[in-house]
Design an enzyme around this catalytic site. Structure first.
Site, PDB file in Angstrom:
ATOM      1  N   LYS A 192      53.215  21.433 -35.018  1.00 13.09           N
ATOM      2  CA  LYS A 192      53.284  20.297 -35.938  1.00 13.09           C
ATOM      3  C   LYS A 192      52.301  19.218 -35.485  1.00 13.09           C
ATOM      4  O   LYS A 192      52.531  18.520 -34.512  1.00 13.09           O
ATOM      5  CB  LYS A 192      54.690  19.689 -36.005  1.00 13.09           C
ATOM      6  CG  LYS A 192      54.759  18.605 -37.082  1.00 13.09           C
ATOM      7  CD  LYS A 192      55.769  17.538 -36.767  1.00 13.09           C
ATOM      8  CE  LYS A 192      55.634  16.367 -37.741  1.00 13.09           C
ATOM      9  NZ  LYS A 192      54.363  15.615 -37.592  1.00 13.09           N
ATOM     10  N   SER A 246      55.741   9.297 -27.937  1.00 14.03           N
ATOM     11  CA  SER A 246      56.457   8.132 -27.432  1.00 14.03           C
ATOM     12  C   SER A 246      57.671   8.521 -26.601  1.00 14.03           C
ATOM     13  O   SER A 246      58.251   9.596 -26.782  1.00 14.03           O
ATOM     14  CB  SER A 246      56.916   7.254 -28.596  1.00 14.03           C
ATOM     15  OG  SER A 246      57.975   7.867 -29.319  1.00 14.03           O
ATOM     16  N   GLU A 267      55.118  14.814 -22.454  1.00 11.62           N
ATOM     17  CA  GLU A 267      54.121  13.886 -21.913  1.00 11.62           C
ATOM     18  C   GLU A 267      54.257  12.618 -22.735  1.00 11.62           C
ATOM     19  O   GLU A 267      53.902  12.583 -23.909  1.00 11.62           O
ATOM     20  CB  GLU A 267      52.726  14.493 -22.016  1.00 11.62           C
ATOM     21  CG  GLU A 267      51.705  13.760 -21.158  1.00 11.62           C
ATOM     22  CD  GLU A 267      50.877  12.785 -21.956  1.00 11.62           C
ATOM     23  OE1 GLU A 267      51.210  11.572 -21.916  1.00 11.62           O
ATOM     24  OE2 GLU A 267      49.924  13.208 -22.607  1.00 11.62           O
TER      25      GLU A 267
END
Length: 503
Positions: A192, A246, A267
């Site tokens: 995605k 985020s 990450e």
């Protein structure tokens, strides 16, 4: 003069972005689309399909069928190596086209395509590097510990179906960091991309299939966080989620993984410090490097950027003067103009967020050295914020502790090495850090004590063979090198008797 990127859209031949499921390019099941607005001009660039929960189910089912069929997961090493290396070749061949697509997606200037971390080269190198791991993914053969004569072995096997979720800021690097090791290990993938950088990713997917990847091995579901992303992270038949983005969404993924104990690689954000000592070989270069990281190219929209400059008091004024000069030299505008050096913020929401942090910095007493405003005039239709430098920042203040994701640098003074380390590590993040010192022993000593996943001494570079990831709330796991390939495998132990007796 009004900025426009429409001529480039036409020259690239941009098409409506579709889903790729089971080897076919298809629209969303319900026909839903999302319109991308260019961040530099406010123009409508193009539409992408918005995958529904049912579309995601179809993509995961296709990936599962492909994995179980074994055309890729059980393929000989030479087959996988050839596809990954051919992909690297095609990426390099189509580099100019891909840079232009990126400029239409996130407005990163084409001139910045020579900077390694945001270049097509970093993606091609990542596929080359991980191709080299395919025939080296192995376990061990160990001597029996006790009992009869037997063989004790371990194997690394592909983990299964991977859900890979990309942000918009560095599609070349992040596509390759996730897809290359997953495919090298023999997994199948449901990808995605961010709705703000889908066109670049869709073209790279086309090149992978041109390189010979079997149908169903890589599936793409474009769309928004809800419904597309939400269904992918909660899907019971996805074995692993690999996410860059985020901290808030990362936390949601950890929660969602609990039901099926999905493997997770994250990450996340950063508030990376640059420690500038008085013995730095060139304080001006240190200032230019630090300011450049938060103003050039991505305009500070990179999680690993050194957004805190911790500067020793003896060179504090010299650093600020050089930093202000660097900020004044940054140019904006048409991302296809070779003279343009920096991008706008990605959307209006992020623009408002960054401006809100700037106001917070003023309110909390930091001294505004330069910038702090939205650019007007010919830039008024875009999301441009001037390079902003705050001095005399309290390390406990909002702008020194929270990830702003914009062209804002907080400069904090320190007196000695111990204070510098205390300030640097006083954050919930731990993604990156920089040390500027001509004293090799000090630089090494400080780098070992910094609580960060990657530390650059007098410079910084992301490379495909090195593990990249964060300490503390900056994430889980690593991408790059051997660690990334192993993250897409499961260890299996097999014990086999060599005689008639049981073990």
């Amino acid at each position: 003069m009004t900025l426009t990127v429409q001529p480039y859209r036409e020259s690239v031949g941009l098409r409506t972005g579709r889903l790729h499921i089971g080897g076919e390019w298809i629209p969303a099941r319900d026909g839903a689309t999302w319109t991308h607005i260019h961040p530099a001009t406010g123009e409508e660039i193009g539409d992408i399909a918005v995958a529904s929960a049912e579309d995601v189910d179809d993509a995961v089912a296709a990936a599962r069928r492909a994995f179980d069929a074994g055309e890729w997961s059980n393929a000989r090493a030479g087959t996988r190596i050839a596809v990954l290396r051919r992909t690297a070749e095609l990426l390099r061949t189509h580099a100019d086209e891909l840079r232009r697509l990126q400029a239409l997606d996130n407005s990163v200037p084409v001139s910045f395509g020579s900077v390694y971390a945001t270049s097509v080269d970093v993606a091609a190198d990542a596929f080359d590097h991980h191709a080299g791991w395919v025939d080296k993914i192995g376990g061990q053969t160990l001597p029996p510990y006790q009992g009869g004569d037997h063989l004790a072995m371990s194997f690394r096997e592909p983990l299964g179906v991977v859900g890979a979720i990309l942000p918009w800021n560095a599609p070349f690097l992040l596509f390759a960091q996730k897809v290359a090791p997953a495919l090298a290990a023999g997994c199948t993938v449901v990808l995605k991309p961010s709705e703000y950088a889908s066109f670049t990713v869709l073209r790279m997917v086309e090149l992978l299939f041109e390189a010979g990847l079997p149908a169903g091995t890589l599936n793409v579901v474009t769309g928004t966080g809800d419904p597309t992303g939400e269904r992918l992270i909660t899907h019971p038949d996805v074995d692993k989620i690999s996410f860059t983005g985020s901290r808030e969404v990362g936390g949601r993924i950890v929660e969602a993984s609990a039901g099926t104990l999905k493997r997770v690689s994250l990450e996340l954000g950063g508030k990376s410090p640059a420690l500038v000592f008085a013995d730095a070989a060139d304080v001006g270069v240190a200032a230019a490097t630090t300011v450049g990281a938060v103003t050039l190219g991505l305009s500070g929209q990179a999680c690993v950027s050194n957004t805190r400059a911790l500067v020793q008091r003896e060179v504090y004024d010299e650093f600020l003067a050089a930093a202000e000069g660097m900020a004044a030299a940054v140019t904006y505008g048409d991302p296809f103009d070779p003279a343009v050096m920096s991008a706008p913020l990605i959307n209006g929401k992020q623009l408002d967020r960054v401006l809100g942090y700037i106001e917070k910095g003023r309110a909390e007493g930091a001294r505004l050295v330069t910038g702090g405003e939205r650019l007007g005039g010919e830039y008024a239709a875009g999301n441009f914020v001037a390079p902003t430098i705050f001095a005399d920042v309290d390390n406990g203040s909002t702008i020194a502790q929270e990830e702003i994701f914009g062209p804002v640098l907080s400069v904090v003074p320190f007196s000695d090495e111990e204070e510098a380390l205390a300030l640097a590590n006083d954050t919930r993040y731990g993604l990156g850090a920089g040390v500027f010192s001509a004293d090799a022993q000090r630089a090494f000593r400080v780098s070992r004590r910094l609580r960060a996943g990657t530390v650059g001494i007098n410079g910084f570079q992301i490379e495909p063979h090195l593990p990249f990831g964060g300490f503390k709330e900056s994430g889980l796991g690593r991408e790059g090198g051997q660690s990334s390939v192993e993250a897409y495998t499961e260890l299996k132990t097999v014990m086999m008797p060599l005689g008639d007796e049981m073990m």
